[in-house]
Design an enzyme around this catalytic site. Structure first.
Site, PDB file in Angstrom:
ATOM      1  N   ILE A  24     111.806  -6.325   5.694  1.00  0.00           N
ATOM      2  CA  ILE A  24     112.875  -5.834   6.572  1.00  0.00           C
ATOM      3  C   ILE A  24     113.491  -4.589   5.954  1.00  0.00           C
ATOM      4  O   ILE A  24     113.800  -4.567   4.753  1.00  0.00           O
ATOM      5  CB  ILE A  24     113.968  -6.902   6.781  1.00  0.00           C
ATOM      6  CG1 ILE A  24     113.363  -8.183   7.357  1.00  0.00           C
ATOM      7  CG2 ILE A  24     115.066  -6.382   7.695  1.00  0.00           C
ATOM      8  CD1 ILE A  24     114.349  -9.326   7.449  1.00  0.00           C
ATOM      9  N   HIS A  42     112.530   1.582  -1.033  1.00  0.00           N
ATOM     10  CA  HIS A  42     112.357   0.422  -1.912  1.00  0.00           C
ATOM     11  C   HIS A  42     112.803  -0.882  -1.252  1.00  0.00           C
ATOM     12  O   HIS A  42     112.557  -1.960  -1.789  1.00  0.00           O
ATOM     13  CB  HIS A  42     113.110   0.634  -3.229  1.00  0.00           C
ATOM     14  CG  HIS A  42     112.383   1.540  -4.167  1.00  0.00           C
ATOM     15  ND1 HIS A  42     112.806   1.777  -5.465  1.00  0.00           N
ATOM     16  CD2 HIS A  42     111.247   2.274  -4.005  1.00  0.00           C
ATOM     17  CE1 HIS A  42     111.967   2.615  -6.040  1.00  0.00           C
ATOM     18  NE2 HIS A  42     111.021   2.936  -5.170  1.00  0.00           N
ATOM     19  N   HIS A  87     103.986  10.057  -3.003  1.00  0.00           N
ATOM     20  CA  HIS A  87     103.192  10.517  -4.141  1.00  0.00           C
ATOM     21  C   HIS A  87     102.380  11.766  -3.800  1.00  0.00           C
ATOM     22  O   HIS A  87     102.096  12.581  -4.681  1.00  0.00           O
ATOM     23  CB  HIS A  87     102.280   9.394  -4.637  1.00  0.00           C
ATOM     24  CG  HIS A  87     102.997   8.385  -5.474  1.00  0.00           C
ATOM     25  ND1 HIS A  87     102.840   8.293  -6.831  1.00  0.00           N
ATOM     26  CD2 HIS A  87     103.909   7.439  -5.139  1.00  0.00           C
ATOM     27  CE1 HIS A  87     103.606   7.323  -7.311  1.00  0.00           C
ATOM     28  NE2 HIS A  87     104.267   6.783  -6.295  1.00  0.00           N
ATOM     29  N   ASP A 130     103.086  -3.651  -8.236  1.00  0.00           N
ATOM     30  CA  ASP A 130     101.896  -4.358  -8.689  1.00  0.00           C
ATOM     31  C   ASP A 130     101.595  -4.112 -10.159  1.00  0.00           C
ATOM     32  O   ASP A 130     101.109  -5.002 -10.851  1.00  0.00           O
ATOM     33  CB  ASP A 130     100.676  -3.930  -7.863  1.00  0.00           C
ATOM     34  CG  ASP A 130     100.714  -4.472  -6.448  1.00  0.00           C
ATOM     35  OD1 ASP A 130     101.232  -5.587  -6.251  1.00  0.00           O
ATOM     36  OD2 ASP A 130     100.235  -3.782  -5.540  1.00  0.00           O
TER      37      ASP A 130
END
Length: 360
Positions: free
Chosen positions: A221, A198, A74, A204
């Site tokens: 993992i 990802h 970001h 969230d």
């Protein structure tokens, strides 16, 4: 007798000094423990140690790692050849009031505040851009299967906030996402490579009713399960779909972003997506290269110092690529026109639910 003992002691001390001598091309750090390719890197070793012990809970691949990795993106993607922006310069931390208010940066303020508090508490003098990229690289090293990311030191302080609308959103079309990345210098294959992040991520705020919902069944993992499970047919579970940017997920307790689902099936990106399914080494290599490029956006690499040796070496992954329990190859929505989907076996037993990532 005394002279012989003294001589032996001198020889022993000489041997010790030889043993502690810096290897060719490296310098000995003042701590007497580490060696570095450049003396400037020596100051990073204690920062890495305290990041691991205090910030990442003793080396866990958990929520703080996920959010720190997200922050590297970001901050850095705030760069455009046509609209400006400083890239990986720490502007999201320095100009927090502006950039964390951008719609695409929702929720980033929490990790920004956590890192700022950590910097202040430990009197860390790194520039904001350096610290964000260092924390991301160190954090990822805690995830088994991850590549050892590279880190360059010396980013100057940011001069201004990034322009808005440079961070892609999960409900953007594939065309819009690829165009945004192209304007920052990334091709479609590199976009897919960056999305390997990802595999150790959770959402969230895409659906606030289910915080900590992971994007694959193994969020601790760094493996290819994200690329496998995103290509499975989705099943609608109550409470996990219907929000903008979110679509049906193949497993209960797992979230699939609309953009991920479409990138996995678009002819411009599907074959690169599928190439990571059963090739861990390729996924690691491509992700490492794309992350280095991301971490240098807006920077002149010639003015930076390569301190990659301070990044810990991640543990190897032991699990093999597999289909989730209760699924089969018939559930795969094949999208690459040039090669068949790899043959994978499914875990035994009925379908199970994926647990949310606990908050830090």
């Amino acid at each position: 007798m005394f002279s012989k003992a003294l001589a032996s002691l001198v020889l022993a001390l000489s041997a010790l000094r030889i043993a502690r001598a810096a290897p060719p091309g490296r310098v000995a750090c003042a701590d007497g423990v580490h060696f570095a390719s450049d003396a400037a890197c020596c100051a990073l070793f204690p920062i890495v140690d305290i990041l691991e012990s205090d910030f990442f809970d003793g080396g866990e691949c958990g929520e703080e790692v996920h959010e720190s990795l997200r922050l590297t993106f970001h901050d850095a993607i705030g760069f455009s050849f046509t609209q400006g922006g400083g890239g990986a310069d720490g502007s999201i931390m320095v100009f927090e009031d502006i950039e964390t208010a951008f719609h695409a940066n929702a929720g980033v303020d929490e990790i920004v505040d956590a890192q700022k508090a950590f910097i202040q508490k430990n009197n860390i003098t790194l520039s904001p851009g350096d610290f964000i990229q260092l924390a991301g690289a160190v954090g990822v090293s805690n995830c088994p299967g991850a590549p050892r990311l590279e880190f360059f030191l010396g980013r100057p302080a940011p001069k201004a906030a990034s322009p808005d609308l440079l961070v892609p959103e999960p409900f953007d079309s594939v065309t819009k996402i690829l165009a945004r990345f192209a304007d920052a210098g990334f091709n479609p294959n590199e976009v897919v490579a960056l999305l390997a992040s990802h595999t150790v991520a959770a959402a969230d705020l895409v659906d606030p009713t289910i915080p900590g919902t992971p994007f694959d069944s193994t969020p601790g993992i760094f493996d290819s399960q994200f690329f496998i499970e995103t290509q499975l047919k989705g099943t609608l579970f109550p409470g996990t779909a219907g929000n903008q940017g979110e679509v049906m997920s193949p497993l209960r307790g797992e979230m699939r972003l609309q953009s991920d689902a479409e990138l996995a099936r678009d002819p411009r990106t599907a074959c690169q997506w599928q190439s990571f399914v059963n090739n861990q080494a390729n996924m690691q290599s491509e992700f490492k290269a794309a992350m280095l490029k991301l971490s240098l956006l807006g920077q002149n690499q010639r003015n930076l110092v390569d301190c990659s040796e301070v990044i810990p070496v991640p543990r190897a992954v032991t699990d093999k690529p597999h289909l989730p329990a209760g699924s089969s190859l018939r559930d795969v929505e094949r999208a690459c026109a040039f090669s068949p989907f790899p043959v994978l076996t499914a875990d035994p037993g009925p379908a199970t639910s994926v647990a949310p990532v606990p908050p830090s």
